[in-house]
Design an enzyme around this catalytic site. Structure first.
Site, PDB file in Angstrom:
ATOM      1  N   ASP A 249      72.513  90.879  51.773  1.00  0.00           N
ATOM      2  CA  ASP A 249      72.265  91.549  50.504  1.00  0.00           C
ATOM      3  C   ASP A 249      70.824  91.414  50.035  1.00  0.00           C
ATOM      4  O   ASP A 249      70.371  92.199  49.212  1.00  0.00           O
ATOM      5  CB  ASP A 249      73.207  90.997  49.425  1.00  0.00           C
ATOM      6  CG  ASP A 249      74.622  91.473  49.629  1.00  0.00           C
ATOM      7  OD1 ASP A 249      75.050  92.384  48.901  1.00  0.00           O
ATOM      8  OD2 ASP A 249      75.318  90.950  50.523  1.00  0.00           O
TER       9      ASP A 249
ATOM     10  N   ARG B  20      80.994  98.088  46.841  1.00  0.00           N
ATOM     11  CA  ARG B  20      80.269  96.845  47.139  1.00  0.00           C
ATOM     12  C   ARG B  20      79.575  97.035  48.481  1.00  0.00           C
ATOM     13  O   ARG B  20      79.788  98.009  49.177  1.00  0.00           O
ATOM     14  CB  ARG B  20      81.208  95.632  47.158  1.00  0.00           C
ATOM     15  CG  ARG B  20      82.543  95.903  47.807  1.00  0.00           C
ATOM     16  CD  ARG B  20      83.057  94.758  48.601  1.00  0.00           C
ATOM     17  NE  ARG B  20      82.136  94.384  49.655  1.00  0.00           N
ATOM     18  CZ  ARG B  20      82.002  95.051  50.792  1.00  0.00           C
ATOM     19  NH1 ARG B  20      82.685  96.169  51.022  1.00  0.00           N
ATOM     20  NH2 ARG B  20      81.154  94.631  51.716  1.00  0.00           N
ATOM     21  N   GLY B  21      78.727  96.065  48.820  1.00  0.00           N
ATOM     22  CA  GLY B  21      77.836  96.222  49.962  1.00  0.00           C
ATOM     23  C   GLY B  21      76.499  96.705  49.438  1.00  0.00           C
ATOM     24  O   GLY B  21      76.428  97.697  48.699  1.00  0.00           O
ATOM     25  N   ALA B  22      75.428  95.998  49.807  1.00  0.00           N
ATOM     26  CA  ALA B  22      74.116  96.276  49.213  1.00  0.00           C
ATOM     27  C   ALA B  22      73.691  97.737  49.321  1.00  0.00           C
ATOM     28  O   ALA B  22      73.284  98.346  48.321  1.00  0.00           O
ATOM     29  CB  ALA B  22      73.057  95.360  49.838  1.00  0.00           C
TER      30      ALA B  22
ATOM     31  N   GLN C  78      87.433  90.196  51.739  1.00  0.00           N
ATOM     32  CA  GLN C  78      86.844  91.469  52.182  1.00  0.00           C
ATOM     33  C   GLN C  78      87.016  91.668  53.691  1.00  0.00           C
ATOM     34  O   GLN C  78      87.141  92.798  54.162  1.00  0.00           O
ATOM     35  CB  GLN C  78      85.354  91.525  51.823  1.00  0.00           C
ATOM     36  CG  GLN C  78      85.067  91.628  50.338  1.00  0.00           C
ATOM     37  CD  GLN C  78      84.798  90.281  49.708  1.00  0.00           C
ATOM     38  OE1 GLN C  78      85.295  89.249  50.172  1.00  0.00           O
ATOM     39  NE2 GLN C  78      83.992  90.255  48.652  1.00  0.00           N
TER      40      GLN C  78
ATOM     41  N   ASN D  98      73.772  86.346  51.898  1.00  0.00           N
ATOM     42  CA  ASN D  98      74.938  87.170  52.251  1.00  0.00           C
ATOM     43  C   ASN D  98      76.176  86.546  51.625  1.00  0.00           C
ATOM     44  O   ASN D  98      76.108  85.509  50.968  1.00  0.00           O
ATOM     45  CB  ASN D  98      75.074  87.277  53.777  1.00  0.00           C
ATOM     46  CG  ASN D  98      76.058  88.365  54.191  1.00  0.00           C
ATOM     47  OD1 ASN D  98      75.977  89.493  53.697  1.00  0.00           O
ATOM     48  ND2 ASN D  98      76.987  88.048  55.057  1.00  0.00           N
ATOM     49  N   LYS D  99      77.306  87.173  51.830  1.00  0.00           N
ATOM     50  CA  LYS D  99      78.557  86.708  51.239  1.00  0.00           C
ATOM     51  C   LYS D  99      78.776  85.219  51.503  1.00  0.00           C
ATOM     52  O   LYS D  99      78.492  84.716  52.590  1.00  0.00           O
ATOM     53  CB  LYS D  99      79.714  87.526  51.797  1.00  0.00           C
ATOM     54  CG  LYS D  99      81.076  87.195  51.195  1.00  0.00           C
ATOM     55  CD  LYS D  99      81.091  87.348  49.685  1.00  0.00           C
ATOM     56  CE  LYS D  99      80.726  88.739  49.239  1.00  0.00           C
ATOM     57  NZ  LYS D  99      80.664  88.865  47.758  1.00  0.00           N
TER      58      LYS D  99
END
Length: 347
Positions: A238, A47-49, A197, A248-249
């Site tokens: 993202d 995960r993470g763009a 996370q 973003n998250k």
């Protein structure tokens, strides 16, 4: 430790550090098919763009092994099929589509290549995407560290380090660079509910990098700001629209509002590949909605009545007006306006 690694040559496979096992265990996934990569992205093993983009580029190669010696027509058809498939793994992170588009451009510009030679060329492109991501992380760290005051308490949300990229991170790269510059920072990491996370991953990265840090719940952020412990906030993103609105998250928007209320600068660090200049504002950014069980039955334990309605958007959008500056590998965008975004990102 590499969180993303291509093992072997053109017939090799992709090895990913399984982020769902952290922090208790360090386990790796060997992905040998596009389905393996799709599953790893969907369940957040990777995960993470930026990390998603790099993984998708390598994942394309895994779907082309059976067409290595076929005609270009068959090869191109297989490429179109696997690229469309991987693009459906997650909707919000634009780096996924950016990486696939780069690989698609290679195919379009290589009409005179054989299927075998084109596979080799695609592997080179995927490796270039990975190497460029590492370089972009380092550059963001250098630019962003200059914005962090000496002795600052810095709040961050979600995870943006080596687990989310092929390098040292986006926002985390800034924290690492400030720490290595001797700025004596102290990082406050939000847990980042519902999948934690921040607690599982960012806290682990802080320990790995020997950066002083404290873990707090998401709901503590405002009070910690009120106590004067926070002098800056920095997160990743993202997808960023042309005007600077940033997805973003989930929870990032709340943190930005709190920072504004306490007169604390709010920064976002993201590579130019995260900008989607085709979207004028953040209103058009697609927001992924995930399984409600992540809220009501997280980590194997029921924490809410089954009958209650649940809503689980994975991201939110912070308007540009709440963002003090955007930190990219090309420089700092401040103030955040459509004109300045275009000047730095597209310039």
């Amino acid at each position: 430790m590499k969180t993303i690694e291509w093992i072997g040559d053109v017939d090799g496979h992709l090895r990913l550090l399984d982020q769902t096992a952290l922090p208790e265990k360090t386990e790796f996934l060997d992905c040998r098919t596009p389905e393996d990569v799709f599953g790893a992205i969907r369940r957040l093993s990777v995960r993470g763009a930026p990390a998603i983009g790099v993984s998708a580029a390598y994942g394309l190669l895994l779907g082309l092994k059976d067409v290595a010696d076929t005609s270009r027509e068959e090869f191109d058809a297989a490429f179109d099929k696997v690229s469309t498939y991987l693009a459906e793994s997650r909707p919000t992170a634009v780096n996924l589509f950016w990486a696939i588009a780069r690989m698609r451009d290679v195919v379009a510009e290589s009409n005179d290549m054989s299927s075998s030679d084109l596979r080799q060329r695609l592997l080179e492109e995927a490796r270039e995407i990975e190497a460029e991501d590492r370089e972009m992380c380092n550059a963001m760290g250098r630019f962003g560290a200059e914005l962090i005051p000496e002795g600052a308490g810095v709040l961050t949300h979600c995870n943006t380090g080596m687990l989310a990229t092929a390098g040292t991170g986006t926002a985390f790269a800034v924290l690492l660079a400030a720490h290595q510059a001797g700025k004596n920072i102290h990082v406050y990491a939000d847990e980042t509910r519902p999948l934690l996370q921040g607690a599982r991953l960012t806290a682990w990265e802080l320990l790995q990098s020997n950066i002083p840090g404290t873990l707090i719940t998401d709901s503590m952020a405002g009070w910690v700001m009120k106590e004067g412990k926070i002098q800056a906030v920095i997160t990743g993103s993202d997808r960023i629209a042309a005007n600077g609105d940033a997805a973003n998250k989930i929870g990032t928007y709340s943190v930005a509002l709190l920072a504004k209320a306490h007169n604390i600068p709010f920064y976002i660090a993201a590579p130019s590949s995260t900008f989607d200049l085709s979207l004028p504002t953040g209103e058009s950014i697609p927001i992924e909605e995930r399984d409600p069980a992540e809220i009501g039955h997280g980590f194997g334990r029921q924490t809410a009545p089954k009958e209650i309605n649940m809503y689980n958007p994975a991201f939110d959008v912070t308007p540009a007006e709440y963002i003090t500056a955007l930190i990219t590998e090309k420089g700092v965008i401040q103030p955040v306006t459509t004109e300045n975004v275009a000047k730095v990102v597209a310039g």
